[in-house]
Design a protein around this motif. Structure first.
Motif, short mmCIF file in Angstrom:
data_model
loop_
_atom_site.label_atom_id
_atom_site.label_comp_id
_atom_site.label_asym_id
_atom_site.label_seq_id
_atom_site.Cartn_x
_atom_site.Cartn_y
_atom_site.Cartn_z
N SER A 100 0.83 -1.20 0.00
CA SER A 100 0.00 0.00 0.00
C SER A 100 0.87 1.25 0.00
CB SER A 100 -0.91 0.00 1.23
OG SER A 100 -1.63 1.21 1.34
N PHE A 101 1.94 1.23 0.77
CA PHE A 101 2.87 2.37 0.81
C PHE A 101 3.56 2.56 -0.53
CE2 PHE A 101 7.43 3.49 1.67
CZ PHE A 101 7.23 4.86 1.76
N LYS B 219 -6.53 6.42 2.62
CA LYS B 219 -5.46 5.48 2.90
C LYS B 219 -5.42 5.15 4.40
CE LYS B 219 -3.57 5.07 -1.22
NZ LYS B 219 -3.48 3.78 -1.93
N THR C 210 0.10 3.95 6.18
CA THR C 210 0.56 4.36 4.86
C THR C 210 0.84 5.85 4.84
OG1 THR C 210 -0.67 2.60 3.73
CG2 THR C 210 -0.07 4.53 2.42
#
Length: 214
Positions: free
Chosen positions: A77-78, A131, A135
């Motif tokens: 996700s990051f 998000k 993240t």
């Protein structure tokens, strides 16, 4: 993770590690002035319970993040968010952007560098909508590292000083402010991703608290 951010008065991870090694099977460690979290991170790596305290809210936030385990999905996700931020920061033409209220700010960052940093911060703010908090926090750490790398400061000794600026000097291969800032952000993100592959022990119980140890 020990290299995520540099705090000038911090002691080394090697020193803290030697102190832990000098004790036979330590059960619990107290760090009353934890700073960026060097000691609790070592404890997390070794499966030792630790309680750490600092009076600075930023350092408590940062040390907590640095000592936290991350899943592969969170790392992905990051990475995805970092790519989106990089694209937005290089395509957004907005000019009315936030700048920090620092006196004589151009002593810290040249005007063209500051404009790109402001675009990058705006891109991060837009990318974190929806998000997960971690993240968002990793993006902010990468941004902090970019701010430091692109600043007109020198960390070659114990106290920080400003680099000398010779406006008449010409670089042999001049690099644009955008290339310099976006490149620094990309390197910071890549370094974070690499360090997140290192697994922390699930046996350690860590607490990092905001407080005044005096």
């Amino acid at each position: 993770r020990h290299g995520w951010l540099r705090l000038t008065p911090a002691y080394s991870a090697q020193l803290a590690g030697e102190l832990l090694d000098s004790r036979s099977s330590p059960q619990r460690v107290l760090d009353p002035f934890c700073g960026t979290g060097t000691t609790p991170l070592l404890c997390a790596e070794r499966g030792i319970d630790a309680c750490a305290v600092d009076i600075n809210p930023f350092l408590v936030w940062f040390a907590t993040l640095k000592c936290s385990p991350f899943t592969r999905a969170e790392v992905q996700s990051f990475e995805s968010a970092a790519r989106a931020v990089t694209h937005a920061a290089t395509t957004d033409g907005a000019t009315d952007l936030w700048t920090p209220p620092i006196h004589d700010i151009h002593k810290w960052w040249a005007p063209d560098t500051l404009r790109v940093l402001s675009r990058l911060r705006s891109a991060i703010a837009g990318a974190v909508v929806g998000k997960k908090p971690r993240t968002r926090d990793l993006l902010r750490v990468a941004f902090c590292r970019t701010l430091i790398e692109c600043a007109n400061v020198s960390f070659g000794h114990q106290s920080m000083s400003f680099r000398r600026r010779d406006d008449g000097a010409q670089d042999l291969f001049p690099e644009s402010a955008e290339s310099r800032v976006i490149g620094a952000f990309g390197r910071a993100c890549a370094d974070l991703v690499a360090s997140l592959q290192e697994r922390l022990s699930s046996a350690a119980e860590l607490r990092i608290l905001l407080g005044d140890s005096r």
